[in-house]
Design an enzyme around this catalytic site. Structure first.
Site, short mmCIF file in Angstrom:
data_model
loop_
_atom_site.label_atom_id
_atom_site.label_comp_id
_atom_site.label_asym_id
_atom_site.label_seq_id
_atom_site.Cartn_x
_atom_site.Cartn_y
_atom_site.Cartn_z
N CYS A 93 -15.19 -37.11 -26.03
CA CYS A 93 -15.42 -37.28 -27.47
C CYS A 93 -16.92 -37.21 -27.72
O CYS A 93 -17.70 -37.85 -27.01
CB CYS A 93 -14.87 -38.63 -27.93
SG CYS A 93 -15.13 -38.95 -29.68
N LEU A 94 -17.31 -36.46 -28.72
CA LEU A 94 -18.72 -36.34 -29.06
C LEU A 94 -19.32 -37.65 -29.55
O LEU A 94 -20.53 -37.80 -29.54
CB LEU A 94 -18.91 -35.23 -30.10
CG LEU A 94 -18.50 -33.83 -29.64
CD1 LEU A 94 -18.56 -32.84 -30.80
CD2 LEU A 94 -19.34 -33.36 -28.48
N GLN B 101 -17.67 -38.41 -37.82
CA GLN B 101 -18.56 -38.28 -36.67
C GLN B 101 -19.97 -37.88 -37.05
O GLN B 101 -20.90 -38.08 -36.26
CB GLN B 101 -17.98 -37.29 -35.66
CG GLN B 101 -16.72 -37.79 -34.98
CD GLN B 101 -16.25 -36.81 -33.95
OE1 GLN B 101 -15.53 -35.87 -34.26
NE2 GLN B 101 -16.67 -37.02 -32.71
N GLY C 225 -13.64 -29.69 -31.59
CA GLY C 225 -13.24 -30.31 -32.85
C GLY C 225 -14.31 -31.29 -33.29
O GLY C 225 -15.10 -31.78 -32.47
N HIS D 10 -6.52 -35.94 -31.64
CA HIS D 10 -7.83 -36.57 -31.43
C HIS D 10 -8.63 -36.60 -32.74
O HIS D 10 -9.16 -37.64 -33.13
CB HIS D 10 -8.59 -35.79 -30.35
CG HIS D 10 -9.93 -36.34 -30.03
ND1 HIS D 10 -10.21 -36.98 -28.84
CD2 HIS D 10 -11.10 -36.34 -30.72
CE1 HIS D 10 -11.48 -37.36 -28.82
NE2 HIS D 10 -12.04 -36.97 -29.96
N GLU D 11 -8.71 -35.46 -33.41
CA GLU D 11 -9.50 -35.38 -34.64
C GLU D 11 -8.86 -36.18 -35.78
O GLU D 11 -9.56 -36.84 -36.55
CB GLU D 11 -9.73 -33.93 -35.05
CG GLU D 11 -10.50 -33.10 -34.04
CD GLU D 11 -11.79 -33.73 -33.56
OE1 GLU D 11 -12.47 -34.43 -34.34
OE2 GLU D 11 -12.13 -33.52 -32.37
N HIS E 273 -9.72 -39.77 -35.62
CA HIS E 273 -11.04 -40.09 -36.20
C HIS E 273 -10.93 -40.41 -37.69
O HIS E 273 -11.63 -41.29 -38.19
CB HIS E 273 -12.02 -38.93 -36.00
CG HIS E 273 -12.69 -38.90 -34.68
ND1 HIS E 273 -13.53 -39.90 -34.25
CD2 HIS E 273 -12.66 -37.98 -33.69
CE1 HIS E 273 -13.99 -39.60 -33.04
NE2 HIS E 273 -13.47 -38.44 -32.68
#
Length: 188
Positions: free
Chosen positions: A99-100, A51, A46, A141-142, A145
């Site tokens: 997480c990226l 991000q 994702g 999670h997304e 963000h």
């Protein structure tokens, strides 16, 4: 299209709510294509627009579940309905998230087992997915963000303390840090 740099925790766009998308135009379509390219290069399951430094309520996802069902899509201006997460201690393996925007780190976080995603696709059509398990976790999670929340913000002690230590050790937590998928040797 193009792989874009991924912002690391501390970048202001990651820590404030993202703006609603008013019009789905060629710019939004190009952004979404770049998001898919970036997510795949990272690799991740994702990616939210903040991000990659874009203030927009958009996330993409791409994941195959245990039944070999492939879930791939874009959520524009999503609304997420989530049941309260269970009151329990996070399992080190089953609840481990990465997480990226906090690359290379993983910590356990209890999430709700079910979430209903309501969003708009690239054609401007509304859709709804009733997600369970890992897909529900990805959506939570997304969507976080888009509200300016990183998963490390939700961690309980002692995992929160460990995450803060890892962030300090990497000199993250201030603006201007990013990494480039396919170039920098980082993963999250």
């Amino acid at each position: 299209m193009a792989v874009r740099p991924i912002c690391i925790t501390g970048e202001p766009v990651l820590h404030s709510p993202a703006a609603e998308v008013e019009v789905i135009d060629d710019d939004v379509r190009a952004l979404v294509a770049d998001m898919f390219d970036t997510m795949e290069a990272a690799p991740g399951v994702g990616l939210a627009a903040p991000q990659i430094g874009v203030d927009a309520r958009i996330f993409v996802y791409d994941w195959t579940d245990d039944d070999a069902v492939h879930w791939r899509g874009v959520a524009i201006n999503p609304e997420l309905l989530v049941s309260p997460p269970p009151v329990e201690e996070a399992d080190e393996e089953l609840d481990s998230e990465g997480c990226l925007s906090v690359p290379g780190e993983r910590f356990p976080l209890v999430r709700s087992a079910r979430a209903v995603l309501r969003a708009i696709d690239l054609e401007g059509e509304p859709y709804e997915i009733d997600a369970v398990g890992w897909l529900a976790r990805i959506f939570q999670h997304e969507n976080d963000h888009l509200d300016g929340v990183l998963y490390v913000d939700r961690l309980e002690h002692p995992h929160r303390k460990a995450a803060q230590k890892a962030i300090r050790k990497q000199s993250w937590g201030s603006p201007g840090r990013s990494w480039m998928p396919g170039v920098d040797n980082l993963e999250g």
